[in-house]
Design an enzyme around this catalytic site. Structure first.
Site, PDB file in Angstrom:
ATOM      1  N   ASN A   7      73.928  18.822  12.075  1.00 39.88           N
ATOM      2  CA  ASN A   7      74.247  19.640  13.252  1.00 39.88           C
ATOM      3  C   ASN A   7      72.933  19.936  13.992  1.00 39.88           C
ATOM      4  O   ASN A   7      72.040  20.592  13.438  1.00 39.88           O
ATOM      5  CB  ASN A   7      74.932  20.939  12.795  1.00 39.88           C
ATOM      6  N   HIS A  10      70.515  23.576  17.084  1.00 40.27           N
ATOM      7  CA  HIS A  10      69.348  24.445  17.251  1.00 40.27           C
ATOM      8  C   HIS A  10      68.139  23.747  17.864  1.00 40.27           C
ATOM      9  O   HIS A  10      67.173  24.412  18.247  1.00 40.27           O
ATOM     10  CB  HIS A  10      69.033  25.170  15.946  1.00 40.27           C
ATOM     11  N   HIS A  43      78.051  21.734  18.553  1.00 36.84           N
ATOM     12  CA  HIS A  43      79.066  22.723  18.926  1.00 36.84           C
ATOM     13  C   HIS A  43      78.887  23.042  20.406  1.00 36.84           C
ATOM     14  O   HIS A  43      77.871  23.616  20.800  1.00 36.84           O
ATOM     15  CB  HIS A  43      78.867  23.986  18.071  1.00 36.84           C
ATOM     16  N   ARG A  45      79.665  25.385  22.852  1.00 34.63           N
ATOM     17  CA  ARG A  45      80.215  26.739  22.938  1.00 34.63           C
ATOM     18  C   ARG A  45      80.585  27.061  24.381  1.00 34.63           C
ATOM     19  O   ARG A  45      80.008  26.508  25.322  1.00 34.63           O
ATOM     20  CB  ARG A  45      79.189  27.771  22.435  1.00 34.63           C
ATOM     21  N   ARG A  49      75.282  28.335  25.017  1.00 37.04           N
ATOM     22  CA  ARG A  49      74.002  28.947  24.618  1.00 37.04           C
ATOM     23  C   ARG A  49      73.021  27.907  24.066  1.00 37.04           C
ATOM     24  O   ARG A  49      71.831  28.135  24.040  1.00 37.04           O
ATOM     25  CB  ARG A  49      74.221  30.061  23.601  1.00 37.04           C
ATOM     26  N   GLU A  70      82.151  20.012  17.473  1.00 32.30           N
ATOM     27  CA  GLU A  70      82.737  21.291  17.053  1.00 32.30           C
ATOM     28  C   GLU A  70      83.120  22.044  18.303  1.00 32.30           C
ATOM     29  O   GLU A  70      82.318  22.127  19.247  1.00 32.30           O
ATOM     30  CB  GLU A  70      81.674  22.134  16.357  1.00 32.30           C
ATOM     31  N   THR A 101      79.215  30.663  13.982  1.00 30.23           N
ATOM     32  CA  THR A 101      80.641  30.744  13.681  1.00 30.23           C
ATOM     33  C   THR A 101      80.835  31.661  12.475  1.00 30.23           C
ATOM     34  O   THR A 101      80.223  31.446  11.436  1.00 30.23           O
ATOM     35  CB  THR A 101      81.195  29.336  13.347  1.00 30.23           C
ATOM     36  N   GLU A 151      87.594  21.253   7.153  1.00 33.71           N
ATOM     37  CA  GLU A 151      86.222  21.537   6.715  1.00 33.71           C
ATOM     38  C   GLU A 151      86.259  22.887   6.022  1.00 33.71           C
ATOM     39  O   GLU A 151      86.539  23.915   6.657  1.00 33.71           O
ATOM     40  CB  GLU A 151      85.252  21.570   7.908  1.00 33.71           C
ATOM     41  N   HIS A 191      78.560  25.068   6.426  1.00 32.35           N
ATOM     42  CA  HIS A 191      78.122  26.386   6.878  1.00 32.35           C
ATOM     43  C   HIS A 191      77.259  27.068   5.830  1.00 32.35           C
ATOM     44  O   HIS A 191      77.675  27.265   4.699  1.00 32.35           O
ATOM     45  CB  HIS A 191      79.273  27.321   7.271  1.00 32.35           C
TER      46      HIS A 191
HETATM   47  N1  PXP Z   1      80.250  23.706  10.139  1.00 26.96           N
HETATM   48  C1  PXP Z   1      80.735  24.472  11.146  1.00 26.96           C
HETATM   49  C2  PXP Z   1      82.183  24.422  11.451  1.00 26.96           C
HETATM   50  C3  PXP Z   1      79.870  25.293  11.898  1.00 26.96           C
HETATM   51  O1  PXP Z   1      80.363  26.061  12.886  1.00 26.96           O
HETATM   52  C4  PXP Z   1      78.498  25.271  11.618  1.00 26.96           C
HETATM   53  C5  PXP Z   1      77.560  26.088  12.459  1.00 26.96           C
HETATM   54  O2  PXP Z   1      77.514  25.594  13.739  1.00 26.96           O
HETATM   55  C6  PXP Z   1      78.040  24.438  10.588  1.00 26.96           C
HETATM   56  C7  PXP Z   1      78.944  23.688   9.840  1.00 26.96           C
HETATM   57  C8  PXP Z   1      76.588  24.356  10.224  1.00 26.96           C
HETATM   58  O3  PXP Z   1      76.191  25.566   9.708  1.00 26.96           O
HETATM   59  P1  PXP Z   1      74.650  25.815   9.361  1.00 26.96           P
HETATM   60  O4  PXP Z   1      73.901  25.786  10.654  1.00 26.96           O
HETATM   61  O5  PXP Z   1      74.652  27.132   8.694  1.00 26.96           O
HETATM   62  O6  PXP Z   1      74.229  24.673   8.460  1.00 26.96           O
END
Ligand code: PXP
Length: 241
Positions: A7, A10, A43, A45, A49, A70, A101, A151, A191
């Site tokens: 992901n 960031h 994601h 959003r 952001r 996402e 999330t 998931e 997550h």
């Molecule tokens: N899975 C989902 C559905 C999420 O919303 C997120 C955060 O965007 C992640 C995984 C990844 O989470 P983390 O950044 O804590 O690894």
């Protein structure tokens, strides 16, 4: 064997801190692919952001591995997914004030909307997954609405402090995996996963795809994007069932 989707939200968070054009999440996606990632997750959003519409469009054209979008089920976002056609959509709940999330999607409460969104995304050839807590009713609602995958939310595991609490959360994930697989669903997880806590989760047979963001991007600041992704892939691959 389980695989990793990185992901890269960031990377865009840093860019948006200055509303400029660097660092570009598209560059990060290339490095993750070179590291051997199975997929790239972003994601989009509603408040934009971090990831923006432009990122989603360019990533769709440039990502050669799986592109997992996402998103929440708000109508303008669903329309974007229909237009962009990512390989996979992971449906998540979304609150404007949250840092990330927070809980899983309430598929039971939103069953009607979920069924309609799943049908529309399937029409565009998109695989659909729901981000849920490992709960029987949520899994049943995902199955009944035609989802391909779930998931399982690993945030409660990641936040557990004692050995006993950690074991309980791992058991919840194992139970969720059993119910989901028995229902014919593909099982993903994600997550709050880090280099330190990934091993016991990666050892759960049947969890076949992990979505990990914050921890990998944090490490990438110091070792580079490609090495950070390679190290996480290595940890997932050496974990034995
Ligand atoms: N899975 C989902 C559905 C999420 O919303 C997120 C955060 O965007 C992640 C995984 C990844 O989470 P983390 O950044 O804590 O690894």
């Amino acid at each position: 064997m389980a695989v990793l989707n990185v992901n890269i939200d960031h990377v865009a968070t840093i860019r948006q801190a200055r509303l400029t054009d660097e660092p570009d999440p598209v560059w990060a996606a290339v490095q993750c692919e070179l590291a051997g990632a199975n997929g790239i997750t972003v994601h989009l959003r509603q408040d934009r952001r971090h990831i923006c519409d432009r990122d989603v469009a360019v990533l769709k054209e440039t990502v050669a591995c799986k592109f997992n979008l996402e998103m929440c089920m708000a109508e303008p976002i669903v329309k974007i997914a229909e237009k962009i056609r990512p390989d996979q959509v992971t449906l998540v709940p979304e609150k404007r004030a949250e840092l990330t999330t927070e809980g899983g999607l309430d598929c039971v409460k939103n069953k009607k909307r979920l069924a309609s969104v799943v049908k529309r995304l399937h029409k565009k050839g998109i695989l659909v997954s729901t981000f849920i807590v490992p709960d029987e009713a949520q899994i049943a609602a995902s199955t009944e609405t035609g989802c391909d995958a779930v998931e399982l939310h690993t945030g409660m595991y990641a936040n557990a402090k004692t050995d006993r609490a950690i074991e309980k959360r791992l058991n919840d994930l194992r139970d969720g995996r059993d119910i989901a697989m028995a229902s014919g669903l593909i099982v993903h997880a994600g997550h709050g996963l880090t280099y330190r806590n990934i091993k016991p989760v990666a050892m759960i047979e049947g969890l076949c795809e992990f979505n990990i963001g914050h921890s990998i991007i944090s490490r990438a600041m110091f070792v580079g994007m490609r090495q950070a992704a390679e190290e996480m892939i290595g940890l997932i691959e050496i974990a034995e069932f």
